[in-house]
Design a protein around this motif. Structure first.
Motif, PDB file in Angstrom:
ATOM      1  N   GLU A   1       0.840  -1.195   0.000  1.00  0.00           N
ATOM      2  CA  GLU A   1       0.000   0.000   0.000  1.00  0.00           C
ATOM      3  C   GLU A   1       0.875   1.245   0.000  1.00  0.00           C
ATOM      4  OE1 GLU A   1      -3.117   2.399   2.936  1.00  0.00           O
ATOM      5  OE2 GLU A   1      -2.298   0.448   3.530  1.00  0.00           O
ATOM      6  N   ALA A   2       0.780   2.039  -1.056  1.00  0.00           N
ATOM      7  CA  ALA A   2       1.538   3.289  -1.123  1.00  0.00           C
ATOM      8  C   ALA A   2       0.964   4.302  -0.137  1.00  0.00           C
ATOM      9  CB  ALA A   2       1.515   3.851  -2.538  1.00  0.00           C
ATOM     10  N   VAL A   3       1.829   4.966   0.616  1.00  0.00           N
ATOM     11  CA  VAL A   3       1.391   5.966   1.590  1.00  0.00           C
ATOM     12  C   VAL A   3       1.313   7.319   0.892  1.00  0.00           C
ATOM     13  CG1 VAL A   3       1.915   7.111   3.769  1.00  0.00           C
ATOM     14  CG2 VAL A   3       2.469   4.681   3.470  1.00  0.00           C
ATOM     15  N   PRO A   4       0.149   7.983   0.926  1.00  0.00           N
ATOM     16  CA  PRO A   4       0.027   9.296   0.265  1.00  0.00           C
ATOM     17  C   PRO A   4       0.981  10.314   0.891  1.00  0.00           C
ATOM     18  CG  PRO A   4      -2.132   8.396   0.837  1.00  0.00           C
ATOM     19  CD  PRO A   4      -1.115   7.541   1.530  1.00  0.00           C
ATOM     20  N   ALA A   5       1.518  11.191   0.067  1.00  0.00           N
ATOM     21  CA  ALA A   5       2.383  12.259   0.570  1.00  0.00           C
ATOM     22  C   ALA A   5       1.561  13.214   1.423  1.00  0.00           C
ATOM     23  CB  ALA A   5       3.024  12.997  -0.594  1.00  0.00           C
TER      24      ALA A   5
ATOM     25  N   SER B   1       5.088   0.136   8.254  1.00  0.00           N
ATOM     26  CA  SER B   1       4.315   1.319   7.875  1.00  0.00           C
ATOM     27  C   SER B   1       5.268   2.459   7.557  1.00  0.00           C
ATOM     28  CB  SER B   1       3.346   1.726   8.989  1.00  0.00           C
ATOM     29  OG  SER B   1       4.037   2.033  10.185  1.00  0.00           O
ATOM     30  N   ASN B   2       4.884   3.285   6.579  1.00  0.00           N
ATOM     31  CA  ASN B   2       5.679   4.445   6.168  1.00  0.00           C
ATOM     32  C   ASN B   2       7.118   4.059   5.821  1.00  0.00           C
ATOM     33  OD1 ASN B   2       3.504   6.354   6.798  1.00  0.00           O
ATOM     34  ND2 ASN B   2       3.980   5.859   8.924  1.00  0.00           N
ATOM     35  N   ALA B   3       7.295   2.885   5.241  1.00  0.00           N
ATOM     36  CA  ALA B   3       8.635   2.354   5.003  1.00  0.00           C
ATOM     37  C   ALA B   3       9.134   2.705   3.606  1.00  0.00           C
ATOM     38  CB  ALA B   3       8.638   0.839   5.182  1.00  0.00           C
ATOM     39  N   PRO B   4      10.261   3.414   3.494  1.00  0.00           N
ATOM     40  CA  PRO B   4      10.882   3.610   2.184  1.00  0.00           C
ATOM     41  C   PRO B   4      11.551   2.314   1.743  1.00  0.00           C
ATOM     42  CG  PRO B   4      12.273   4.539   3.890  1.00  0.00           C
ATOM     43  CD  PRO B   4      11.013   4.070   4.572  1.00  0.00           C
ATOM     44  N   MET B   5      11.916   2.218   0.491  1.00  0.00           N
ATOM     45  CA  MET B   5      12.512   0.984  -0.013  1.00  0.00           C
ATOM     46  C   MET B   5      13.819   0.660   0.693  1.00  0.00           C
ATOM     47  SD  MET B   5      10.325  -0.270  -1.960  1.00  0.00           S
ATOM     48  CE  MET B   5      11.388  -1.671  -2.340  1.00  0.00           C
TER      49      MET B   5
ATOM     50  N   ASN C   1       3.092   0.775   3.231  1.00  0.00           N
ATOM     51  CA  ASN C   1       2.637  -0.090   4.308  1.00  0.00           C
ATOM     52  C   ASN C   1       2.581  -1.506   3.766  1.00  0.00           C
ATOM     53  OD1 ASN C   1       2.193   2.236   5.855  1.00  0.00           O
ATOM     54  ND2 ASN C   1       0.040   2.365   5.276  1.00  0.00           N
ATOM     55  N   TYR C   2       2.948  -2.473   4.591  1.00  0.00           N
ATOM     56  CA  TYR C   2       2.934  -3.860   4.116  1.00  0.00           C
ATOM     57  C   TYR C   2       2.863  -4.831   5.286  1.00  0.00           C
ATOM     58  CZ  TYR C   2       7.840  -4.074   5.574  1.00  0.00           C
ATOM     59  OH  TYR C   2       8.993  -4.033   6.322  1.00  0.00           O
ATOM     60  N   VAL C   3       2.445  -6.046   4.977  1.00  0.00           N
ATOM     61  CA  VAL C   3       2.489  -7.161   5.925  1.00  0.00           C
ATOM     62  C   VAL C   3       3.194  -8.309   5.212  1.00  0.00           C
ATOM     63  CG1 VAL C   3       1.180  -8.826   7.280  1.00  0.00           C
ATOM     64  CG2 VAL C   3       0.363  -6.462   7.088  1.00  0.00           C
ATOM     65  N   LEU C   4       4.193  -8.875   5.851  1.00  0.00           N
ATOM     66  CA  LEU C   4       4.963  -9.970   5.263  1.00  0.00           C
ATOM     67  C   LEU C   4       5.038 -11.115   6.260  1.00  0.00           C
ATOM     68  CD1 LEU C   4       6.762 -10.964   2.889  1.00  0.00           C
ATOM     69  CD2 LEU C   4       8.724  -9.982   4.138  1.00  0.00           C
ATOM     70  N   GLN C   5       4.542 -12.274   5.880  1.00  0.00           N
ATOM     71  CA  GLN C   5       4.543 -13.467   6.736  1.00  0.00           C
ATOM     72  C   GLN C   5       5.342 -14.565   6.052  1.00  0.00           C
ATOM     73  OE1 GLN C   5       0.261 -13.993   6.867  1.00  0.00           O
ATOM     74  NE2 GLN C   5       0.128 -13.056   8.897  1.00  0.00           N
ATOM     75  N   PHE C   6       6.396 -15.033   6.725  1.00  0.00           N
ATOM     76  CA  PHE C   6       7.252 -16.046   6.112  1.00  0.00           C
ATOM     77  C   PHE C   6       7.759 -17.031   7.165  1.00  0.00           C
ATOM     78  CE2 PHE C   6       9.601 -12.249   7.177  1.00  0.00           C
ATOM     79  CZ  PHE C   6      10.757 -12.705   7.807  1.00  0.00           C
ATOM     80  N   GLY C   7       8.034 -18.244   6.723  1.00  0.00           N
ATOM     81  CA  GLY C   7       8.498 -19.290   7.622  1.00  0.00           C
ATOM     82  C   GLY C   7       9.952 -19.109   8.004  1.00  0.00           C
ATOM     83  N   ARG C   8      10.299 -19.684   9.160  1.00  0.00           N
ATOM     84  CA  ARG C   8      11.688 -19.678   9.630  1.00  0.00           C
ATOM     85  C   ARG C   8      12.073 -21.089  10.042  1.00  0.00           C
ATOM     86  NH1 ARG C   8      14.424 -16.225   7.469  1.00  0.00           N
ATOM     87  NH2 ARG C   8      15.969 -16.151   9.118  1.00  0.00           N
TER      88      ARG C   8
END
Length: 286
Positions: A167-171, A203-207, A233-240
């Motif tokens: 999700e792109a965060v609006p300026a 949230s509000n994360a630059p690359m 904004n993003y959600v990332l779920q991954f195995g460990r």
């Protein structure tokens, strides 16, 4: 016990991708400023061996913004080195204890230093704190290092064919003429562990911050090749490793990045700067 320790240390690395705030925040990465020379050192510092890990083992790092205070509990020296020198370069040549021996660190400067830090920009403060930690490593561990370009495995982060799913965060909305532009909200990434693996909520994360978090998980530099600007904004779920036997384990980080973020980690072998450890001694009790 090993899984608890491994999980906590990986969690720390994932969260503490730059030196500012506490370890649950991924702030704007440090930017080199050729015209600025940091001078901060710690006036008082203790480095003590932590007790052996037990069921209550946890890793914590506290580094308040615009303050000289730096505190860490159960921190491996490799993590401290990466805080001081950055996560972008592989650390090579270090003895095993650097990664698997844990320390309690308490350091600070004086009130005059804090007053000076309060007047600096956020990036200048990060440069100052990094310099102070480098000086601590040199003084207490006789740490010597150099950068050397070596063939290494790295990852390029590109846009997947499916398109970006973050999700792109609006300026911030523009203000009236003559008024100062509203500040950007700080980047924030929180990690939550479960039997299924690890979840990042950003949230509000630059690359740059996203690459830093991914780099700590794949244990190799991640280079942004997406061309994406702004914050997300993003959600990332991954195995460990601890979730391998769970029938509902989340997918590998490579699959998760592609399916959940619309990005792709492409492995390449290139010559990149490595942080080569020339000498390091175990700190004495103090």
């Amino acid at each position: 016990m090993f899984l608890i320790t491994r999980f906590r240390v990986c969690l720390l690395a994932a969260l503490f991708v730059s030196l500012a705030g506490s370890c649950v925040y991924a702030q704007t990465p440090i930017v080199e400023e050729p015209g600025y020379t940091p001078t901060l050192t710690f006036d008082v510092a203790t480095v003590r061996l932590a007790p052996p890990p037990d069921a209550n083992f946890h890793v914590s790092v506290t580094s308040p913004p615009h303050s000289s205070r730096f505190e860490a509990t159960n921190l491996p020296m490799k993590a401290l080195i990466q805080i001081a020198y950055g996560f972008g370069a592989p650390v090579t040549g270090a003895p095993e204890w650097v990664a698997n021996t844990f320390y309690v660190i308490q350091a600070r400067s004086d009130e005059a230093a804090d007053a000076r830090l309060a007047k600096l920009t956020d990036n200048e403060v990060r440069l100052e704190k990094r310099h102070a930690i480098r000086e601590l490593l040199a003084e207490r561990l006789d740490f010597k290092t150099h950068l050397e370009t070596r063939p290494s495995s790295i990852y390029n982060l590109v846009t997947a064919k499916s398109g970006v799913k973050m999700e792109a965060v609006p300026a911030p909305a523009a203000r009236a003429e003559g008024e100062a532009a509203p500040p950007m909200a700080p980047a924030n990434v929180q990690a939550h562990g479960s039997q299924h693996g690890l979840e990042f909520v950003g949230s509000n994360a630059p690359m740059a911050a996203i690459c830093g978090a991914l780099s700590s998980m794949v244990e190799a530099p991640v280079v942004d090749k997406t061309g994406l600007a702004g914050t997300f904004n993003y959600v990332l779920q991954f195995g460990r490793d601890w979730s391998v036997k769970d029938p509902e384990s989340w997918p590998s980080i490579f699959t998760a990045v592609q399916e959940q973020m619309g990005l792709k980690l492409e492995a390449v072998h290139e010559s990149v700067p490595n942080l080569v450890v020339d000498h390091i001694s175990k700190p004495t009790e103090n």
